[in-house]
Design a protein around this motif. Structure first.
Motif, PDB file in Angstrom:
ATOM      1  N   LEU A 134      54.255  57.361  46.948  1.00 51.66           N
ATOM      2  CA  LEU A 134      54.498  56.122  46.548  1.00 51.66           C
ATOM      3  C   LEU A 134      54.520  54.803  47.408  1.00 51.66           C
ATOM      4  O   LEU A 134      53.826  53.754  46.849  1.00 51.66           O
ATOM      5  CB  LEU A 134      56.071  55.506  45.633  1.00 51.66           C
ATOM      6  N   ALA A 135      54.697  55.141  48.191  1.00 55.58           N
ATOM      7  CA  ALA A 135      53.963  54.092  49.972  1.00 55.58           C
ATOM      8  C   ALA A 135      53.361  53.826  49.789  1.00 55.58           C
ATOM      9  O   ALA A 135      52.268  52.542  49.341  1.00 55.58           O
ATOM     10  CB  ALA A 135      55.036  54.784  50.011  1.00 55.58           C
ATOM     11  N   HIS A 136      52.136  55.692  49.378  1.00 55.57           N
ATOM     12  CA  HIS A 136      51.006  54.993  49.716  1.00 55.57           C
ATOM     13  C   HIS A 136      50.180  54.100  48.682  1.00 55.57           C
ATOM     14  O   HIS A 136      49.104  53.809  49.346  1.00 55.57           O
ATOM     15  CB  HIS A 136      50.147  56.389  50.015  1.00 55.57           C
ATOM     16  N   GLY A 137      50.237  54.610  47.371  1.00 49.97           N
ATOM     17  CA  GLY A 137      50.046  54.324  45.825  1.00 49.97           C
ATOM     18  C   GLY A 137      50.414  52.095  45.804  1.00 49.97           C
ATOM     19  O   GLY A 137      48.824  51.704  45.564  1.00 49.97           O
ATOM     20  N   ALA A 138      50.989  51.653  46.319  1.00 47.02           N
ATOM     21  CA  ALA A 138      51.547  50.632  46.292  1.00 47.02           C
ATOM     22  C   ALA A 138      50.885  50.084  47.540  1.00 47.02           C
ATOM     23  O   ALA A 138      49.978  49.310  47.114  1.00 47.02           O
ATOM     24  CB  ALA A 138      52.568  50.289  46.653  1.00 47.02           C
ATOM     25  N   ALA A 139      50.046  50.500  48.881  1.00 43.93           N
ATOM     26  CA  ALA A 139      49.387  49.809  49.186  1.00 43.93           C
ATOM     27  C   ALA A 139      48.461  49.916  49.042  1.00 43.93           C
ATOM     28  O   ALA A 139      47.210  49.024  49.506  1.00 43.93           O
ATOM     29  CB  ALA A 139      50.045  51.226  51.212  1.00 43.93           C
ATOM     30  N   SER A 140      48.081  51.199  48.800  1.00 47.29           N
ATOM     31  CA  SER A 140      46.061  50.888  47.817  1.00 47.29           C
ATOM     32  C   SER A 140      46.506  49.939  46.881  1.00 47.29           C
ATOM     33  O   SER A 140      45.213  49.701  46.731  1.00 47.29           O
ATOM     34  CB  SER A 140      45.964  52.382  47.643  1.00 47.29           C
ATOM     35  N   THR A 141      47.087  49.399  45.977  1.00 45.53           N
ATOM     36  CA  THR A 141      46.910  48.815  45.259  1.00 45.53           C
ATOM     37  C   THR A 141      46.968  48.051  45.749  1.00 45.53           C
ATOM     38  O   THR A 141      45.445  46.519  45.101  1.00 45.53           O
ATOM     39  CB  THR A 141      47.516  49.291  44.229  1.00 45.53           C
ATOM     40  N   LEU A 142      47.849  47.630  46.511  1.00 38.38           N
ATOM     41  CA  LEU A 142      47.495  45.760  46.952  1.00 38.38           C
ATOM     42  C   LEU A 142      45.985  46.020  47.350  1.00 38.38           C
ATOM     43  O   LEU A 142      45.463  44.989  47.395  1.00 38.38           O
ATOM     44  CB  LEU A 142      48.696  45.907  47.932  1.00 38.38           C
ATOM     45  N   ILE A 143      46.145  46.869  48.306  1.00 42.00           N
ATOM     46  CA  ILE A 143      44.780  46.326  48.979  1.00 42.00           C
ATOM     47  C   ILE A 143      43.401  46.279  48.663  1.00 42.00           C
ATOM     48  O   ILE A 143      42.500  45.444  48.472  1.00 42.00           O
ATOM     49  CB  ILE A 143      44.464  47.492  50.293  1.00 42.00           C
ATOM     50  N   PHE A 144      43.259  47.264  47.317  1.00 45.28           N
ATOM     51  CA  PHE A 144      42.334  47.251  47.052  1.00 45.28           C
ATOM     52  C   PHE A 144      42.316  45.793  45.395  1.00 45.28           C
ATOM     53  O   PHE A 144      40.596  45.270  45.320  1.00 45.28           O
ATOM     54  CB  PHE A 144      41.657  48.836  45.792  1.00 45.28           C
ATOM     55  N   SER A 145      42.912  45.439  44.728  1.00 44.59           N
ATOM     56  CA  SER A 145      43.639  44.323  44.682  1.00 44.59           C
ATOM     57  C   SER A 145      42.847  43.094  45.237  1.00 44.59           C
ATOM     58  O   SER A 145      42.317  41.997  45.040  1.00 44.59           O
ATOM     59  CB  SER A 145      45.094  44.053  44.268  1.00 44.59           C
ATOM     60  N   LEU A 146      42.935  42.937  46.785  1.00 45.23           N
ATOM     61  CA  LEU A 146      43.178  41.780  47.947  1.00 45.23           C
ATOM     62  C   LEU A 146      41.150  41.648  48.157  1.00 45.23           C
ATOM     63  O   LEU A 146      41.017  40.624  47.401  1.00 45.23           O
ATOM     64  CB  LEU A 146      43.426  42.256  48.808  1.00 45.23           C
ATOM     65  N   LEU A 147      40.464  43.468  48.413  1.00 45.26           N
ATOM     66  CA  LEU A 147      39.499  42.832  47.979  1.00 45.26           C
ATOM     67  C   LEU A 147      38.450  43.123  46.895  1.00 45.26           C
ATOM     68  O   LEU A 147      36.863  42.560  47.219  1.00 45.26           O
ATOM     69  CB  LEU A 147      39.148  44.633  48.466  1.00 45.26           C
ATOM     70  N   ARG A 148      38.770  43.244  45.607  1.00 39.46           N
ATOM     71  CA  ARG A 148      38.127  42.776  44.645  1.00 39.46           C
ATOM     72  C   ARG A 148      37.839  41.434  44.518  1.00 39.46           C
ATOM     73  O   ARG A 148      38.435  40.103  44.587  1.00 39.46           O
ATOM     74  CB  ARG A 148      38.781  43.084  43.222  1.00 39.46           C
ATOM     75  N   PRO A 149      36.707  40.829  43.734  1.00 44.79           N
ATOM     76  CA  PRO A 149      36.174  39.793  43.908  1.00 44.79           C
ATOM     77  C   PRO A 149      36.835  38.617  42.479  1.00 44.79           C
ATOM     78  O   PRO A 149      37.280  39.367  41.784  1.00 44.79           O
ATOM     79  CB  PRO A 149      34.927  39.616  43.360  1.00 44.79           C
TER      80      PRO A 149
END
Length: 108
Positions: free
Chosen positions: A93-108
């Motif tokens: 769950l922690a990995h999923g939350a971190a991945s979601t945050l990172i990918f959201s920040l990288l999206r234009p």
């Protein structure tokens, strides 16, 4: 049952072409953070369990492409049987939350 992953909604944990083993699991056996297989219409999907109530599983992808959405227990086919710790439980769950945050920040 084994299936091949397709798409990028669960990256970086699962990539297109990865072989995923689905282990039958009842709704009560599912734990927060597990990667679960469920059906929507004719399509089998694999996403992460973020929360559950007595009659609803709240599912989301790791890449942040999909909103949190409700899935009925009858739609769930099982959970992913994987040796990687990030595919299950609180660490998952922690990995999923971190991945979601990172990918959201990288999206234009």
């Amino acid at each position: 049952m084994n299936v091949l992953a397709a798409g990028g909604s669960m990256r970086p944990l699962f990539k297109s072409g990865d072989r995923l083993e689905i282990k039958k699991a009842g709704f009560a056996e599912l734990k927060l953070g597990d990667c679960v297989a469920y059906v929507e219409g004719e399509t089998l999907l694999v996403h992460r369990l973020w929360w559950k109530t007595r009659d609803t599983a709240w599912i989301k992808d790791d890449a942040g492409l999909l909103p949190l959405h409700a899935v009925a227990p009858a739609q769930i086919r099982g959970k992913i049987q994987d040796a990687r710790l990030l595919s299950r439980g609180w660490l998952g769950l922690a990995h999923g939350a971190a991945s979601t945050l990172i990918f959201s920040l990288l999206r234009p």
